[in-house]
Write a protein that holds these residues in place. Structure first.
Motif, PDB file in Angstrom:
ATOM      1  N   LEU A 167       0.817  -1.221   0.000  1.00 46.58           N
ATOM      2  CA  LEU A 167       0.000   0.000   0.000  1.00 46.58           C
ATOM      3  C   LEU A 167       0.845   1.262   0.000  1.00 46.58           C
ATOM      4  CD1 LEU A 167      -2.857   1.205   0.141  1.00 46.58           C
ATOM      5  CD2 LEU A 167      -2.682   1.098   2.647  1.00 46.58           C
ATOM      6  N   ARG A 168       2.011   1.200   0.659  1.00 46.67           N
ATOM      7  CA  ARG A 168       2.875   2.367   0.779  1.00 46.67           C
ATOM      8  C   ARG A 168       4.213   2.112   0.100  1.00 46.67           C
ATOM      9  NH1 ARG A 168       2.091   6.121   4.964  1.00 46.67           N
ATOM     10  NH2 ARG A 168       3.912   7.067   3.981  1.00 46.67           N
ATOM     11  N   ASP A 169       4.699   3.102  -0.618  1.00 47.76           N
ATOM     12  CA  ASP A 169       6.028   3.045  -1.219  1.00 47.76           C
ATOM     13  C   ASP A 169       7.067   3.221  -0.123  1.00 47.76           C
ATOM     14  OD1 ASP A 169       7.824   2.805  -3.289  1.00 47.76           O
ATOM     15  OD2 ASP A 169       7.745   4.924  -3.852  1.00 47.76           O
ATOM     16  N   SER A 170       8.153   2.445  -0.179  1.00 41.80           N
ATOM     17  CA  SER A 170       9.188   2.548   0.843  1.00 41.80           C
ATOM     18  C   SER A 170      10.498   2.029   0.287  1.00 41.80           C
ATOM     19  CB  SER A 170       8.806   1.729   2.084  1.00 41.80           C
ATOM     20  OG  SER A 170       8.803   0.341   1.801  1.00 41.80           O
ATOM     21  N   ALA A 171      11.588   2.371   0.968  1.00 38.70           N
ATOM     22  CA  ALA A 171      12.897   1.879   0.554  1.00 38.70           C
ATOM     23  C   ALA A 171      12.981   0.359   0.700  1.00 38.70           C
ATOM     24  CB  ALA A 171      13.992   2.546   1.388  1.00 38.70           C
ATOM     25  N   LYS A 172      12.272  -0.180   1.679  1.00 40.42           N
ATOM     26  CA  LYS A 172      12.289  -1.622   1.914  1.00 40.42           C
ATOM     27  C   LYS A 172      11.491  -2.378   0.859  1.00 40.42           C
ATOM     28  CE  LYS A 172      11.414  -5.074   5.530  1.00 40.42           C
ATOM     29  NZ  LYS A 172      10.914  -5.276   6.920  1.00 40.42           N
ATOM     30  N   GLN A 173      10.370  -1.798   0.430  1.00 35.71           N
ATOM     31  CA  GLN A 173       9.526  -2.414  -0.592  1.00 35.71           C
ATOM     32  C   GLN A 173       9.105  -1.354  -1.613  1.00 35.71           C
ATOM     33  OE1 GLN A 173       6.555  -4.282   2.134  1.00 35.71           O
ATOM     34  NE2 GLN A 173       7.137  -6.188   1.128  1.00 35.71           N
ATOM     35  N   PRO A 174      10.020  -0.983  -2.496  1.00 36.12           N
ATOM     36  CA  PRO A 174       9.698   0.059  -3.483  1.00 36.12           C
ATOM     37  C   PRO A 174       8.663  -0.420  -4.491  1.00 36.12           C
ATOM     38  CG  PRO A 174      11.862  -0.900  -3.904  1.00 36.12           C
ATOM     39  CD  PRO A 174      11.401  -1.474  -2.615  1.00 36.12           C
ATOM     40  N   MET A 175       7.645   0.383  -4.711  1.00 33.84           N
ATOM     41  CA  MET A 175       6.591   0.014  -5.649  1.00 33.84           C
ATOM     42  C   MET A 175       7.116  -0.172  -7.066  1.00 33.84           C
ATOM     43  SD  MET A 175       3.288   2.267  -4.511  1.00 33.84           S
ATOM     44  CE  MET A 175       2.482   2.017  -2.930  1.00 33.84           C
ATOM     45  N   ALA A 176       8.145   0.587  -7.425  1.00 30.41           N
ATOM     46  CA  ALA A 176       8.708   0.457  -8.770  1.00 30.41           C
ATOM     47  C   ALA A 176       9.193  -0.966  -9.031  1.00 30.41           C
ATOM     48  CB  ALA A 176       9.855   1.444  -8.954  1.00 30.41           C
ATOM     49  N   LEU A 177       9.657  -1.641  -7.979  1.00 31.80           N
ATOM     50  CA  LEU A 177      10.065  -3.044  -8.101  1.00 31.80           C
ATOM     51  C   LEU A 177       8.879  -3.977  -7.898  1.00 31.80           C
ATOM     52  CD1 LEU A 177      13.494  -3.274  -6.201  1.00 31.80           C
ATOM     53  CD2 LEU A 177      13.098  -3.678  -8.627  1.00 31.80           C
ATOM     54  N   VAL A 178       8.205  -3.833  -6.765  1.00 25.44           N
ATOM     55  CA  VAL A 178       7.193  -4.796  -6.343  1.00 25.44           C
ATOM     56  C   VAL A 178       5.984  -4.819  -7.268  1.00 25.44           C
ATOM     57  CG1 VAL A 178       5.611  -5.391  -4.462  1.00 25.44           C
ATOM     58  CG2 VAL A 178       7.933  -4.673  -3.949  1.00 25.44           C
ATOM     59  N   HIS A 179       5.555  -3.654  -7.758  1.00 28.11           N
ATOM     60  CA  HIS A 179       4.364  -3.576  -8.605  1.00 28.11           C
ATOM     61  C   HIS A 179       4.674  -3.589 -10.096  1.00 28.11           C
ATOM     62  CE1 HIS A 179       1.712  -1.509  -5.305  1.00 28.11           C
ATOM     63  NE2 HIS A 179       1.956  -2.774  -5.058  1.00 28.11           N
ATOM     64  N   GLU A 180       5.869  -3.144 -10.472  1.00 23.40           N
ATOM     65  CA  GLU A 180       6.123  -2.913 -11.897  1.00 23.40           C
ATOM     66  C   GLU A 180       7.248  -3.775 -12.463  1.00 23.40           C
ATOM     67  OE1 GLU A 180       7.100   0.858 -14.905  1.00 23.40           O
ATOM     68  OE2 GLU A 180       6.547   1.217 -12.815  1.00 23.40           O
ATOM     69  N   GLN A 181       8.488  -3.528 -12.072  1.00 23.01           N
ATOM     70  CA  GLN A 181       9.611  -4.192 -12.739  1.00 23.01           C
ATOM     71  C   GLN A 181       9.590  -5.705 -12.563  1.00 23.01           C
ATOM     72  OE1 GLN A 181      13.426  -2.307 -11.816  1.00 23.01           O
ATOM     73  NE2 GLN A 181      12.432  -0.327 -11.615  1.00 23.01           N
ATOM     74  N   THR A 182       9.396  -6.163 -11.329  1.00 23.35           N
ATOM     75  CA  THR A 182       9.429  -7.608 -11.095  1.00 23.35           C
ATOM     76  C   THR A 182       8.248  -8.316 -11.744  1.00 23.35           C
ATOM     77  OG1 THR A 182      10.726  -7.335  -9.082  1.00 23.35           O
ATOM     78  CG2 THR A 182       9.526  -9.402  -9.333  1.00 23.35           C
ATOM     79  N   PRO A 183       7.003  -7.841 -11.622  1.00 26.68           N
ATOM     80  CA  PRO A 183       5.911  -8.509 -12.341  1.00 26.68           C
ATOM     81  C   PRO A 183       6.136  -8.566 -13.848  1.00 26.68           C
ATOM     82  CG  PRO A 183       5.008  -7.074 -10.670  1.00 26.68           C
ATOM     83  CD  PRO A 183       6.488  -6.785 -10.723  1.00 26.68           C
ATOM     84  N   ILE A 184       6.655  -7.491 -14.432  1.00 25.83           N
ATOM     85  CA  ILE A 184       6.902  -7.510 -15.875  1.00 25.83           C
ATOM     86  C   ILE A 184       7.975  -8.537 -16.212  1.00 25.83           C
ATOM     87  CG2 ILE A 184       7.869  -6.149 -17.782  1.00 25.83           C
ATOM     88  CD1 ILE A 184       6.344  -3.739 -16.666  1.00 25.83           C
ATOM     89  N   ALA A 185       9.014  -8.628 -15.386  1.00 26.20           N
ATOM     90  CA  ALA A 185      10.037  -9.657 -15.599  1.00 26.20           C
ATOM     91  C   ALA A 185       9.425 -11.046 -15.491  1.00 26.20           C
ATOM     92  CB  ALA A 185      11.160  -9.487 -14.572  1.00 26.20           C
ATOM     93  N   LEU A 186       8.562 -11.246 -14.500  1.00 24.51           N
ATOM     94  CA  LEU A 186       7.876 -12.528 -14.315  1.00 24.51           C
ATOM     95  C   LEU A 186       7.016 -12.860 -15.528  1.00 24.51           C
ATOM     96  CD1 LEU A 186       6.727 -14.952 -12.759  1.00 24.51           C
ATOM     97  CD2 LEU A 186       5.199 -13.353 -11.566  1.00 24.51           C
ATOM     98  N   PHE A 187       6.226 -11.911 -16.000  1.00 22.18           N
ATOM     99  CA  PHE A 187       5.334 -12.176 -17.125  1.00 22.18           C
ATOM    100  C   PHE A 187       6.122 -12.456 -18.403  1.00 22.18           C
ATOM    101  CE2 PHE A 187       2.167  -9.120 -14.909  1.00 22.18           C
ATOM    102  CZ  PHE A 187       1.907 -10.092 -13.949  1.00 22.18           C
ATOM    103  N   SER A 188       7.236 -11.759 -18.584  1.00 20.71           N
ATOM    104  CA  SER A 188       8.092 -12.018 -19.741  1.00 20.71           C
ATOM    105  C   SER A 188       8.663 -13.430 -19.684  1.00 20.71           C
ATOM    106  CB  SER A 188       9.229 -10.993 -19.776  1.00 20.71           C
ATOM    107  OG  SER A 188      10.082 -11.229 -20.872  1.00 20.71           O
ATOM    108  N   ALA A 189       9.071 -13.851 -18.485  1.00 21.31           N
ATOM    109  CA  ALA A 189       9.581 -15.212 -18.318  1.00 21.31           C
ATOM    110  C   ALA A 189       8.478 -16.238 -18.559  1.00 21.31           C
ATOM    111  CB  ALA A 189      10.170 -15.377 -16.922  1.00 21.31           C
ATOM    112  N   CYS A 190       7.259 -15.932 -18.139  1.00 21.41           N
ATOM    113  CA  CYS A 190       6.129 -16.836 -18.368  1.00 21.41           C
ATOM    114  C   CYS A 190       5.924 -17.100 -19.849  1.00 21.41           C
ATOM    115  CB  CYS A 190       4.852 -16.244 -17.775  1.00 21.41           C
ATOM    116  SG  CYS A 190       4.767 -16.308 -15.976  1.00 21.41           S
ATOM    117  N   GLN A 191       6.041 -16.037 -20.645  1.00 22.81           N
ATOM    118  CA  GLN A 191       5.890 -16.196 -22.092  1.00 22.81           C
ATOM    119  C   GLN A 191       6.959 -17.135 -22.648  1.00 22.81           C
ATOM    120  OE1 GLN A 191       6.219 -12.535 -24.268  1.00 22.81           O
ATOM    121  NE2 GLN A 191       5.965 -13.508 -26.268  1.00 22.81           N
ATOM    122  N   GLN A 192       8.192 -16.957 -22.213  1.00 23.53           N
ATOM    123  CA  GLN A 192       9.289 -17.791 -22.710  1.00 23.53           C
ATOM    124  C   GLN A 192       9.196 -19.228 -22.193  1.00 23.53           C
ATOM    125  OE1 GLN A 192      13.171 -15.964 -22.556  1.00 23.53           O
ATOM    126  NE2 GLN A 192      14.228 -17.939 -22.433  1.00 23.53           N
TER     127      GLN A 192
END
Length: 296
Positions: A71-96
């Motif tokens: 719910l909150r952006d933080s240095a420990k759990q940055p939304m840019a990673l948790v909501h965006e970069q990592t899910p996109i990496a996961l979905f790209s890997a799913c396709q492959q």
């Protein structure tokens, strides 16, 4: 039968999805930071932000469900990673890796032009899913406020409803359409069981829309209490509290969450009704007999 990886399986939504799918004939693999059960695999959304980090984890996986969110952006759990970069990496890997289906738990309101970090980072994975080939089908669920007896927010709202005085920010006119966690789980189960299911984005909302005041009044009635006294809290006081919350990471209230709350959280329930095969539950019936006995 399918082998299903659930990321965020230790969270509120993930726990319920895991339990629902374990009741079927599917094999459920929990993606958690610290594996503790058979079939658990280690995933870390702060570190697994590249496609290569996921490929080995997806061996033999037919379905991936992403229920990770903060719910909150933080240095420990940055939304840019948790909501965006990592899910996109996961979905790209799913396709492959040949994964057949994806379920993304997103948020209602991401498409309303509200420019908060939460909504911006939630939109990006949705946009990426829309670029995937038809061979990889996806379900994006955009839930309103989720109710479950064991949910942190549900416990808070039940407690607030039980108080004899309801302090209502700006009169409690913030619009919402609470959805029960059981309905979210049922919708996912039905979509996975449908061989002809197509890729779609669905507003996961309850049968009835309401506002903060109406929700608390209903919960109070379900808890078998008499009517509460309503006290209006001026908007400027709430804004000041949100500014203070901006510097307190543990606070659920901050400028962004206030902006999203004021923007409203309602939607058309028709697509969700079709997924469920029935009408979704109403907030007027959420509180079970066990919860109703709690005089918090």
């Amino acid at each position: 039968m399918m082998k299903i990886l659930i990321c965020g399986a230790n969270g509120f939504v993930g726990r319920h999805i895991t339990a629902a799918l374990r009741a079927t004939e599917h094999t459920v693999v929990r993606g958690v930071r610290k594996p503790s059960q058979p079939n658990d695999i280690a995933v870390d959304y702060n570190k697994d932000s590249h496609k290569e980090a996921w490929l080995a984890k997806l061996t033999g996986i037919d379905v991936v469900i992403n229920a990770v969110g903060v719910l909150r952006d933080s240095a420990k759990q940055p939304m840019a990673l948790v909501h965006e970069q990592t899910p996109i990496a996961l979905f790209s890997a799913c396709q492959q890796a040949g994964v057949k289906r994806l379920v993304q738990i997103s948020a209602l309101g991401v498409d309303q032009g509200v420019e908060t970090t939460y909504f911006q980072t939630r939109r990006a994975p949705e946009a990426f899913l829309n670029t995937l080939p038809d061979t990889l089908r996806y379900l994006i669920l955009r839930p309103s406020v989720i109710y479950g007896d064991d949910g942190v927010s549900a416990k808070m709202f039940r407690f607030l409803a039980s108080l004899p005085v309801h302090s209502l920010p700006a009169g409690g006119k913030q619009q919402m359409q609470p959805v029960h966690i059981d309905d979210i789980c049922t919708a996912i189960t039905h979509w996975l069981a449908d061989d002809n299911a197509h890729s779609q984005t669905v507003a996961a909302v309850g049968l009835d829309a309401t506002d903060m005041r109406g929700m608390l009044d209903s919960y109070r009635q379900q808890l078998q209490h008499s009517h509460a006294l309503h006290v209006y809290i001026p908007a400027f006081v709430i804004k000041l509290s949100a500014l203070i919350g901006d510097i307190i990471p543990a606070s659920p209230l901050c400028s962004d969450t206030l902006t999203m709350l004021n923007a409203g959280n309602t939607g058309d329930a028709s697509a969700f009704t079709q997924l469920l095969g029935r009408s979704p539950r109403s907030y007027r019936t959420f509180i079970s007999g066990d919860s109703a006995g709690v005089k918090a």
